[in-house]
Design a protein around this motif. Structure first.
Motif, mmCIF file in Angstrom:
data_model
loop_
_atom_site.group_PDB
_atom_site.id
_atom_site.type_symbol
_atom_site.label_atom_id
_atom_site.label_comp_id
_atom_site.label_asym_id
_atom_site.label_seq_id
_atom_site.Cartn_x
_atom_site.Cartn_y
_atom_site.Cartn_z
ATOM 1 N N LYS A 32 0.831 -1.209 0.000
ATOM 2 C CA LYS A 32 0.000 0.000 0.000
ATOM 3 C C LYS A 32 0.867 1.260 0.000
ATOM 4 O O LYS A 32 0.577 2.227 -0.716
ATOM 5 N N LYS A 33 1.932 1.268 0.784
ATOM 6 C CA LYS A 33 2.840 2.419 0.804
ATOM 7 C C LYS A 33 3.458 2.640 -0.569
ATOM 8 O O LYS A 33 3.600 3.779 -1.022
ATOM 9 N N VAL A 34 3.806 1.543 -1.228
ATOM 10 C CA VAL A 34 4.423 1.666 -2.551
ATOM 11 C C VAL A 34 3.409 2.190 -3.564
ATOM 12 O O VAL A 34 3.753 2.990 -4.437
ATOM 13 N N ALA A 35 2.156 1.774 -3.436
ATOM 14 C CA ALA A 35 1.104 2.314 -4.314
ATOM 15 C C ALA A 35 0.990 3.824 -4.139
ATOM 16 O O ALA A 35 0.866 4.568 -5.115
ATOM 17 N N ASP A 36 1.046 4.279 -2.902
ATOM 18 C CA ASP A 36 0.999 5.721 -2.636
ATOM 19 C C ASP A 36 2.201 6.425 -3.264
ATOM 20 O O ASP A 36 2.073 7.522 -3.826
#
Length: 270
Positions: A32-36
Motif C-alpha cells: 500500500k505504501k508503494v502504491a501511494d
C-alpha cells in the motif's frame, strides 16, 4: 478496447494471492505504501498523458486502482490481475466506494501471456507485480509495445537488494536461500532502453517490523506471497535452524528491508 481471454489454468501463485485477498487487503502495508509512492511519482504526468485508455496489470485488492480512477476520472480503464479472486475483490471494493462506471472494465490477465495486438494505451501501470512475471524485463518490454507514442509505462517492484538479512543468515548457516529471485533494476532499465523508451527510475528502502522471524514468514503466507516460483523450500529442521539463529541475532524487533524500485518509461514519438 481489446478483449483479453481469461486463462482457465490459473497458476498456484495467482491462486495463493486470490485465496488470501482479504488478509492481503488488511495486512499488505508495504504494498500500500508503494502504491501511494507510485501515485506521487505519477503526479507530474497527470496533464501530459495522451488520450486513450489506461491498463493496470496486477491490480491486487485495489490499493493503486482507486487512486488511479480518482486522478483520471475521464479515462477508460482496463483493470486486470492474474487471479480472478483478486479481480473480483478489487471490483467489490470500488463498488463500495461508488467508483464503478461504464468506463471501467475488469479482466483476468496473465502478463506473461499478454498480446498487445492493436491496442493503444495512454498508460500501462503495475504496482508491486512485475517481480512475479516469469521474466520482468521481457514482460515489461512486451507491455510497453501496447503504449502509444507519448504514453507511459509506470511500475514498481521489490528489487534484488531486498531481504538482505535473510540472505546473510542463510549464508552464515550454509542453508539454501529460498526467497524468490527479484529483478535487477539495471538489467530491467538496460533492456527497456533498447526500445523507443525514455527511462527514469529511483530506488527507496522501506522497512517493516516484526516481533520475530517466524512472524515475518507467517505474514508472507497470510498475504499469499510465500509461494516459491521454483518450488524451493527448506526442510523443517533447516527452517527451525534459520528462525532460531535469526532471532538470536536480533536484540529487538526484526526490521525487514524492502528495496523498492519505481520506474517510469515514456514512449518516444516516431
Amino acid at each position: 478496447m481489446m478483449e483479453i481471454t481469461e486463462e482457465n489454468d490459473i497458476s498456484r501463485i495467482a491462486r495463493s494471492f486470490g485465496n488470501a485477498a482479504e488478509a492481503y487487503h488488511q495486512e499488505a502495508e508495504i504494498q500500500k505504501k508503494v502504491a501511494d509512492g507510485l501515485i506521487s511519482s505519477l503526479l507530474p504526468w497527470r496533464e501530459l498523458l495522451p488520450s486513450g485508455p489506461i491498463l493496470e496489470v496486477g491490480c491486487g485488492t485495489g490499493f493503486l486502482t482507486r487512486q488511479l480512477i480518482e486522478h483520471f476520472p475521464d479515462k477508460e480503464f482496463l483493470i486486470t490481475d492474474a487471479s480472478p479472486k483478486m479481480v473480483e475483490f478489487c471490483k467489490s471494493e470500488l463498488e463500495k466506494e461508488g467508483l464503478i462506471s461504464d468506463k471501467i472494465q475488469f479482466q483476468v490477465l496473465d502478463a506473461d501471456e499478454f498480446d498487445e495486438g492493436d491496442t493503444n494505451y495512454a498508460m500501462v501501470v503495475s504496482n508491486f507485480a512485475p517481480h512475479w512475471f516469469k521474466d520482468t524485463s521481457v514482460s515489461l518490454e512486451n507491455l510497453s509495445q501496447s503504449i502509444q507514442p507519448g504514453g507511459l509505462l509506470l511500475c514498481s517492484f521489490p528489487g534484488n537488494h531486498s531481504f538482505e538479512q535473510w540472505y546473510e543468515h542463510c549464508l552464515e548457516l550454509g542453508l539454501p536461500y529460498t526467497s524468490n529471485p527479484l529483478p535487477d533494476v539495471e538489467e530491467v532499465v538496460v533492456k527497456l532502453s533498447m526500445g523507443p523508451m525514455q527511462i527514469d527510475y529511483y530506488e527507496n528502502d522501506l522497512f517493516q517490523e516484526f516481533e520475530s522471524s517466524i512472524d515475518f514468514f507467517r505474514h508472507l503466507k497470510r498475504i499469499g506471497a510465500s509461494e516459491n516460483v521454483k518450488g524451493n523450500a527448506l526442510t523443517s529442521k533447516q527452517f527451525r535452524l534459520l528462525v532460531d539463529h535469526w532471532d538470536q541475532k536480533c536484540n529487538n524487533k526484526l526490521k525487514i528491508k524492502w528495496h523498492v524500485v519505481y520506474l517510469a518509461a515514456k514512449k518516444d514519438y516516431a
